[in-house]
Scaffold this active site. Structure first.
Site, PDB file in Angstrom:
ATOM      1  CG  ASN A  86      33.371  66.190  50.645  1.00 20.23           C
ATOM      2  OD1 ASN A  86      33.395  65.695  51.765  1.00 20.23           O
ATOM      3  ND2 ASN A  86      34.465  66.609  50.032  1.00 20.23           N
ATOM      4  CB  CYS A 136      39.296  74.446  49.403  1.00 16.08           C
ATOM      5  SG  CYS A 136      38.638  76.018  49.949  1.00 16.08           S
ATOM      6  CB  CYS A 187      35.561  60.731  59.195  1.00 19.26           C
ATOM      7  SG  CYS A 187      36.055  61.262  57.550  1.00 19.26           S
ATOM      8  CG  HIS A 218      38.356  68.245  61.437  1.00 19.24           C
ATOM      9  ND1 HIS A 218      39.164  68.551  60.378  1.00 19.24           N
ATOM     10  CD2 HIS A 218      37.741  67.086  61.115  1.00 19.24           C
ATOM     11  CE1 HIS A 218      39.052  67.620  59.448  1.00 19.24           C
ATOM     12  NE2 HIS A 218      38.205  66.722  59.868  1.00 19.24           N
ATOM     13  CB  CYS A 237      39.774  62.433  60.630  1.00 17.17           C
ATOM     14  SG  CYS A 237      39.403  62.302  58.866  1.00 17.17           S
TER      15      CYS A 237
END
Length: 766
Positions: A116, A523, A650, A702, A734
């Site tokens: 991930n 995180c 995604c 992002h 996203c």
């Protein structure tokens, strides 16, 4: 006996780097402030490993974003659009590549192998100019040395760097990236020369692509690269590190024949067959074997007795003085320190080891091999292993029976997707090119404060519910003002899309500070699946009903799918992963059916991590995709045709699993597209027919950059060139939780305007 750590978490035990990065990006602190935080973190990490007795301590594994981007900076491989004019690459250029800026988009971001964690994909071509433009590796080595710690500098190996790259925009798709090897090796030689001059005696090249299925041409590139570097490396001990899977037999032969290489690192947790290669195919005399027996990707305490037995078998092959105990991969994929978990159940806590504890495990195994076994430490470990195996809280017979009963059915919905879409359109009455978002809206400071205070019992449940309802109302009102067609409630009650569900499922445990870096400053806090999984009570129905009551427009019920919950958790390692996934699927199935019964007509079951879990070797793909896709279908196999099932994916390469995505049989899929330069659309240009609804993302969430209406409209037109009008949806890449409202509002305004513009153009051509 020597010990080694492949890499270590960067964020800090209290996410110090995360907050320093975000403060710098927001203009609240200086570059010097950020560098001071980073310097303190690095010093702490090196000291911790030195104090634990680790001999081979890594440097240059710290990063402000990711290690591949660091290598791009080292090589000066900056795409032209960032207007870099040479010299040492600073934060402006570095973070523009990672995040974009007001005028240009970021580079593509994708998953780091089957984790991930994400990395920024290098964009290369025949005209890329390479130069030594970041001295980070050398500077960090010198920094550690000044603190009295002699480290092993770590570089992404030259061949893996090229294999992880992509042709830049405008470059032929089939451009041979490995043809650039001769262009980047001179920079590597400069770095090596500086490291030698600074006093380095070891250097580590991470070449994880060696675990992939590589053809003879790619394997030959490794031989050529290290032959070219051999003279530059003279006088250094050279470790080539691999991880995440078995090294195939042909790759093993290539690796162990590389010129100038002193040592080889193997993941012996996920690469158990490599152990057989070492013992049966032979190991080069006089070379070091760095044995990755301590799992760097999970949080379970190592079975020290088993690992010691493995190491003793290897010692008989390679020799006592040539065996080094190591982690299976970098510890950046696990949480930082179990000491910070003061509220975790004591029994479960005894079963765990975070990064700091894994460093101790590595050292304990090395000492045991050297005849200095800590009997008390090994005995406590054995007791914890036995406790976990016998604990009644791990097993639920009812859950196991339900999962076993799944065999024999493929759990498909009774009608075809085209028939369902017709029924759903009559129910929902959506326009052409319906607009929606992916789920989350910005997580404001106030919202985070409310959740934090509720968890700390500083506010009552009534106050918490009132605050969340107020936030949902704001998000619904905003979407109506923007004229979005299918709404979301914004997920204000959720800090994380997996953690939220895990907290309400049995068989899960949670940490207070078990943070793991996903990308940049992002995180996540993966839940721990320690036992059989079930759903005691509804999880989202109350909030979805509340949101739907505020609007006449369709409101999506928002769920995380079973495969994503699995892949974004620390998963129990005492049963096959697919068995755990089926248990989660049954739990989500109950939630889907309760949402439908509550009147929710559109239900999104996110499978953002389905591609991420794809095994690295092609021979293992079919089995994984079979149970992963089956798990998704289980969740919605018994609902009505009029209930529309969405899913979302995604930041992975989906083209190679498009047929499995079709086999999921969702009514609508929204999928990241814009940040990857619309790579997804190529699969449809190549003739794949997709009959369900699909929403390739029209802008990158992002990045703080706000796309114009014209830019989004252009993306929609590109999609319409390969997709039918009646199946296309318009949505961002996203969820929006990482953005701020001053970015979200204009971006969504432009998105809706673009959809309306294209609708008008389509209507005028009829």
């Amino acid at each position: 006996m020597a010990s080694h750590i492949v890499g270590y978490p960067r964020m800090g035990p209290k996410r110090e780097l995360k907050f320093a990065l975000e403060s710098f990006w927001d203009g609240k602190s200086t570059a010097e402030d950020l560098e001071n935080v980073a310097t303190d973190l690095r010093a702490s990490i090196w000291k911790q490993m030195a104090d634990a007795g680790i001999k081979y301590i890594p440097s240059n594994t710290f990063s402000y974003y990711d290690q591949v981007l660091d290598t791009t900076a080292m090589l000066g491989a900056v795409p032209e659009r960032y207007s870099w004019t040479g010299g040492e690459i600073g934060f402006d250029t570095y973070f523009s590549m990672a995040r974009g800026n007001a005028t240009v988009p970021a580079m593509e971001m994708t998953k780091w192998f089957d984790t991930n964690y994400h990395f920024i994909v290098p964009e290369l071509g025949p005209n890329t100019k390479f130069s030594y433009a970041s001295h980070k590796a050398v500077n960090e080595y010198k920094e550690a040395k000044a603190l009295g710690v002699d480290t092993v500098p770590v570089l992404i190996g030259p061949v893996s760097y090229l294999l992880l790259s992509k042709p830049a925009k405008g470059v032929e798709k089939g451009f041979p990236l490995l043809s650039l090897l001769s262009s980047i090796l001179p920079v590597y030689k400069e770095v090596i020369a500086e490291l030698k001059a600074a006093g380095a005696s070891w250097i580590q090249f991470d070449e994880p692509t060696l675990v992939l299925d590589l053809d003879s041409n790619k394997l030959a590139a490794f031989s050529a690269a290290y032959a070219e570097l051999e003279s530059a490396l003279s006088g250094l001990n050279v470790l080539v590190e691999t991880y995440f899977a078995d090294v195939p037999a042909e790759s093993y032969k290539t690796l162990t024949s590389l010129s100038g290489v002193t040592a080889y690192g193997f993941d012996l947790v996920r690469g158990t067959q490599t152990l057989g290669l070492v013992t049966s195919a032979g190991f080069p005399a006089g070379k070091y074997l760095f044995a990755g027996v301590v799992d760097g990707r999970n949080i379970w305490a190592d079975d020290l007795a088993t690992s010691l037995s493995t190491l003793q078998a290897l010692e008989a092959v390679v020799g006592k003085d040539k065996l080094v105990v190591s982690t299976s991969c970098s510890l950046m994929h696990t949480a930082v320190d179990l000491v910070n978990e003061t509220k975790l159940d004591s029994e479960i806590k005894s079963w765990l080891a975070f990064a700091a504890q894994k460093v101790v495990e590595v050292d304990a195994l090395a000492k045991a091999l050297a005849g200095q076994k800590d009997e008390a430490y090994f005995a406590a470990n054995a007791a914890a292993q036995a406790s976990r195996k016998s604990s009644p809280r791990v097993t639920n017979e009812e859950v196991q029976k339900a999962a076993a009963a799944l065999k024999g059915s493929d759990h498909r919905r009774a009608t075809t997707v085209s028939a369902r879409l017709d029924a759903q359109q009559k129910e929902l009455n959506l326009p052409v090119l319906p607009t929606t978002t992916i789920g989350s809206f910005p997580q404001t400071v106030e919202l985070r404060r409310v959740r934090r205070e509720y968890k700390a019992k500083k506010i009552s449940e009534e106050e918490y519910v009132s605050a969340i309802k107020e936030e949902i109302s704001k998000v619904v009102k905003l979407q109506e003002e923007l004229d979005i067609d299918v709404l979301v409630h914004g997920e204000p009650e959720r800090n994380d899309m997996v953690e939220y569900f895990g907290e309400q499922l049995s068989g899960f445990a949670f940490t207070a500070n078990g943070w793991v870096q996903s990308y940049g400053s992002r995180c996540v806090k993966p839940p721990i699946i320690y036992g059989d999984v079930s759903r005691p009570n509804p999880m989202t129905v109350f909030w979805s009903k509340t949101a739907q009551s505020l609007t006449s427009r369709p409101m999506k019920g928002m769920l995380t799918g079973p495969v994503t919950i699995l892949n974004w958790s620390f998963v129990r390692n005492d049963q096959p992963r697919f068995e755990t996934c089926y248990q989660i699927a049954l739990a989500i199935k109950k939630e889907v059916e309760d949402l439908e019964a509550a009147g929710i007509k559109v239900i999104q079951i996110d499978e953002a991590a389905l591609r991420e879990g794809l095994p690295l070797r092609k021979a293992e793909h079919a089995f994984y995709l079979d149970w992963a896709v089956h798990s998704f279908r289980i969740t919605n196999c018994e609902i009505q045709d009029t209930t529309q099932i969405h899913t979302h994916m995604c930041y992975s390469n989906f083209n190679d699993i498009i047929h499995s995505i079709i086999d999921m049989d969702a009514d609508v899929i929204t999928i990241e597209n814009s940040r990857s330069d619309e790579k997804l659309l190529s699969v449809f240009r190549e003739g794949v027919k997709y009959g369900a609804g699909i929403g390739p993302g029209v802008y990158d969430i992002h990045s703080p950059r706000i796309p114009s209406t014209e830019e989004i409209a252009d993306r929609i037109n590109k999609m319409l060139a390969v997709l039918d009008t009646n199946i296309l949806w318009v949505n961002p890449d996203c969820g929006l939780k990482t953005r701020k409202y001053p970015e979200v509002k204009p971006a969504l305004t432009n998105m809706v305007s673009a959809a309306k513009l294209i609708r008008t153009q389509l209507a005028s051509t009829k």
